[in-house]
Design a protein around this motif. Structure first.
Motif, PDB file in Angstrom:
ATOM      1  N   GLY A  43      12.278  38.751  68.303  1.00 29.41           N
ATOM      2  CA  GLY A  43      13.737  38.768  68.243  1.00 29.41           C
ATOM      3  C   GLY A  43      14.369  37.439  68.592  1.00 29.41           C
ATOM      4  N   ASP A  44      13.681  36.641  69.427  1.00 24.92           N
ATOM      5  CA  ASP A  44      14.198  35.321  69.786  1.00 24.92           C
ATOM      6  C   ASP A  44      13.941  34.297  68.688  1.00 24.92           C
ATOM      7  OD1 ASP A  44      15.084  35.955  72.464  1.00 24.92           O
ATOM      8  OD2 ASP A  44      12.971  36.089  73.004  1.00 24.92           O
ATOM      9  N   LEU A  59      12.139  44.378  69.107  1.00 23.09           N
ATOM     10  CA  LEU A  59      11.699  43.003  68.855  1.00 23.09           C
ATOM     11  C   LEU A  59      11.908  42.096  70.066  1.00 23.09           C
ATOM     12  CD1 LEU A  59      13.118  42.586  65.258  1.00 23.09           C
ATOM     13  CD2 LEU A  59      10.728  42.807  65.887  1.00 23.09           C
ATOM     14  N   PHE A  60      12.727  42.525  71.023  1.00 23.93           N
ATOM     15  CA  PHE A  60      12.963  41.717  72.215  1.00 23.93           C
ATOM     16  C   PHE A  60      12.013  42.070  73.361  1.00 23.93           C
ATOM     17  CE2 PHE A  60      17.352  41.274  70.400  1.00 23.93           C
ATOM     18  CZ  PHE A  60      17.281  39.909  70.191  1.00 23.93           C
ATOM     19  N   ILE A  64       6.395  41.142  75.406  1.00 26.69           N
ATOM     20  CA  ILE A  64       6.372  41.192  76.868  1.00 26.69           C
ATOM     21  C   ILE A  64       5.610  42.432  77.335  1.00 26.69           C
ATOM     22  CG2 ILE A  64       7.793  41.250  78.953  1.00 26.69           C
ATOM     23  CD1 ILE A  64       9.977  39.809  77.398  1.00 26.69           C
ATOM     24  N   GLN A  65       5.826  43.549  76.664  1.00 24.78           N
ATOM     25  CA  GLN A  65       5.067  44.759  77.001  1.00 24.78           C
ATOM     26  C   GLN A  65       3.573  44.567  76.752  1.00 24.78           C
ATOM     27  OE1 GLN A  65       7.304  47.577  74.589  1.00 24.78           O
ATOM     28  NE2 GLN A  65       8.311  48.398  76.408  1.00 24.78           N
ATOM     29  N   GLN A  66       3.225  43.843  75.692  1.00 25.46           N
ATOM     30  CA  GLN A  66       1.818  43.578  75.415  1.00 25.46           C
ATOM     31  C   GLN A  66       1.203  42.726  76.513  1.00 25.46           C
ATOM     32  OE1 GLN A  66       0.004  45.046  72.861  1.00 25.46           O
ATOM     33  NE2 GLN A  66      -1.656  44.230  74.132  1.00 25.46           N
ATOM     34  N   ALA A  67       1.986  41.767  77.027  1.00 24.20           N
ATOM     35  CA  ALA A  67       1.499  40.932  78.128  1.00 24.20           C
ATOM     36  C   ALA A  67       1.226  41.773  79.376  1.00 24.20           C
ATOM     37  CB  ALA A  67       2.516  39.834  78.439  1.00 24.20           C
ATOM     38  N   ASP A  74       2.556  40.874  85.713  1.00 23.43           N
ATOM     39  CA  ASP A  74       2.541  42.078  86.548  1.00 23.43           C
ATOM     40  C   ASP A  74       3.798  42.922  86.383  1.00 23.43           C
ATOM     41  OD1 ASP A  74       0.077  41.319  88.110  1.00 23.43           O
ATOM     42  OD2 ASP A  74       1.379  39.634  88.653  1.00 23.43           O
ATOM     43  N   LEU A  75       4.850  42.289  85.885  1.00 27.82           N
ATOM     44  CA  LEU A  75       6.160  42.934  85.849  1.00 27.82           C
ATOM     45  C   LEU A  75       6.976  42.345  84.709  1.00 27.82           C
ATOM     46  CD1 LEU A  75       8.741  44.343  87.056  1.00 27.82           C
ATOM     47  CD2 LEU A  75       8.874  42.429  88.673  1.00 27.82           C
ATOM     48  N   ALA A  76       7.648  43.191  83.959  1.00 30.95           N
ATOM     49  CA  ALA A  76       8.571  42.742  82.914  1.00 30.95           C
ATOM     50  C   ALA A  76       9.986  43.114  83.319  1.00 30.95           C
ATOM     51  CB  ALA A  76       8.224  43.399  81.584  1.00 30.95           C
ATOM     52  N   VAL A  77      10.916  42.169  83.169  1.00 27.85           N
ATOM     53  CA  VAL A  77      12.331  42.443  83.429  1.00 27.85           C
ATOM     54  C   VAL A  77      13.050  42.481  82.091  1.00 27.85           C
ATOM     55  CG1 VAL A  77      14.459  41.641  84.524  1.00 27.85           C
ATOM     56  CG2 VAL A  77      12.266  41.387  85.711  1.00 27.85           C
ATOM     57  N   HIS A  78      13.618  43.640  81.772  1.00 28.54           N
ATOM     58  CA  HIS A  78      14.299  43.841  80.488  1.00 28.54           C
ATOM     59  C   HIS A  78      15.777  44.154  80.695  1.00 28.54           C
ATOM     60  CE1 HIS A  78      10.322  44.342  78.671  1.00 28.54           C
ATOM     61  NE2 HIS A  78      10.088  45.432  79.373  1.00 28.54           N
ATOM     62  N   SER A  79      16.601  43.769  79.729  1.00 29.68           N
ATOM     63  CA  SER A  79      17.916  44.387  79.593  1.00 29.68           C
ATOM     64  C   SER A  79      17.669  45.791  79.041  1.00 29.68           C
ATOM     65  CB  SER A  79      18.788  43.594  78.620  1.00 29.68           C
ATOM     66  OG  SER A  79      19.124  42.338  79.164  1.00 29.68           O
ATOM     67  N   MET A  80      18.151  46.812  79.720  1.00 32.86           N
ATOM     68  CA  MET A  80      17.842  48.177  79.300  1.00 32.86           C
ATOM     69  C   MET A  80      18.355  48.486  77.904  1.00 32.86           C
ATOM     70  SD  MET A  80      15.852  49.749  81.361  1.00 32.86           S
ATOM     71  CE  MET A  80      15.990  51.354  80.581  1.00 32.86           C
TER      72      MET A  80
END
Length: 309
Positions: A43-44, A59-60, A64-67, A74-80
């Motif tokens: 998406g970026d 797409l955003f 990150i989820q795959q990582a 260890d942690l993903a920070v997402h805009s919900m």
């Protein structure tokens, strides 16, 4: 304990959001070290087409989820608002932080409101939900697609001589830009926000009990309840960024008030309803609200779509 690695998109806003979680974790747990790893998402990288044309809001977050699944973070920070309704197997949203302002905002050089926009105003937005609602309020407006981070969109507003652009108030506040720009904050009942707008989610591997414990202090119960209701509404409609759908939940004592919207992209028709119920039944309330709009023709409206011109 080894340093915690947060995965984040690389935009200034995404990094500010990740930094806020990093700061909160380090403040809550003395001696904890937290670093941020930038991960580029599809998406970026694709900025010349609207999200509904290239696969949707997932797409955003997919890379990150795959990582997370690969254990490189260890942690993903997402805009919900960017998180799809169904999480990949093995991942869980361990904490939802306190919500920032969920409203949309109209930014113009003159500080117009939707009502005071000049006849034939040209408004920039990449969101079908925003497009549908500004067209519903002002059918004379012309909407043009606008992608990129917040600073890019503000620059494009000047370069393309747009009358205004529609953005999330939360992003502008986190970037400390809102007070610098002539703007009009939009009533969330008249201009329904995106599902999850303004809230941050902290996603981890489901089996990672250490991270789950570390994140417990960041959880905001009221925000979680509102987001559960909003996402249940969206999931029952099977909606995403391909269709103009919005929802807004807010708590009053032990009651959740939940507003849902389904609209035609051209603004010609909108279905909107508000329901109230026990906050402990947030997901059931969201599904019930969706059923009410489905009975009023929501699915037919979603399938019919509208003009994207």
């Amino acid at each position: 304990m080894k340093p915690i690695i947060i995965g984040s998109r690389g935009s200034r806003l995404a990094l500010i959001q990740a930094e806020s979680v990093k700061t909160a974790l380090e403040a809550a747990h003395s001696g904890l070290q937290v670093t941020i790893k930038v991960i580029k998402t599809k998406g970026d990288l694709i900025l010349d087409r609207t999200l509904d044309k290239i696969g949707g809001k997932g797409l955003f977050v997919k890379e990150i989820q795959q990582a997370l699944l690969d254990k490189s973070i260890d942690l993903a920070v997402h805009s919900m608002k960017d998180v799809p309704g169904v999480a990949p197997e093995g991942l869980t949203m361990a904490a939802v932080t306190r919500r920032e302002d969920p409203r949309d905002v109209l930014v113009t050089a003159e500080g117009f409101t939707p009502e005071t926009l000049p006849e034939g105003a040209v408004i920039g937005t990449s969101s079908l939900r925003r497009q549908a609602q500004i067209r519903s309020l002002r059918p004379d407006c012309r909407v043009v697609p606008l992608r990129g981070n917040v600073q890019t969109r503000l620059q494009k507003m000047k370069e393309q001589q747009l009358t205004g652009i529609l953005l999330a108030a939360a992003g502008l506040k986190r970037l400390q830009l809102l007070d610098e720009l002539p703007h009009s904050l939009l009533d969330p009942q008249a201009f329904v926000p995106a599902v999850g707008q303004g809230a941050l989610g902290c996603e981890i591997r489901e089996a990672d009990v250490t991270m789950k414990a570390l994140l417990a202090s960041l959880e905001d119960a009221d925000t979680r309840v509102a987001i559960l209701g909003e996402r249940a509404f969206l999931n029952r409609l099977e909606g995403d960024c391909h269709v103009p759908v919005g929802a807004f939940g807010r708590l009053e004592q032990n009651q959740l008030m939940l507003t849902g919207l389904v609209a035609a992209a051209d603004g010609s028709r909108r279905l909107q309803q508000t329901v109230t119920g026990d906050k402990n039944q947030a997901e059931a309330l969201g599904r019930a609200l969706a059923e009410d709009l489905i009975a009023q023709g929501a699915w037919e409206l979603m399938k019919a779509g509208g003009s994207d011109e």
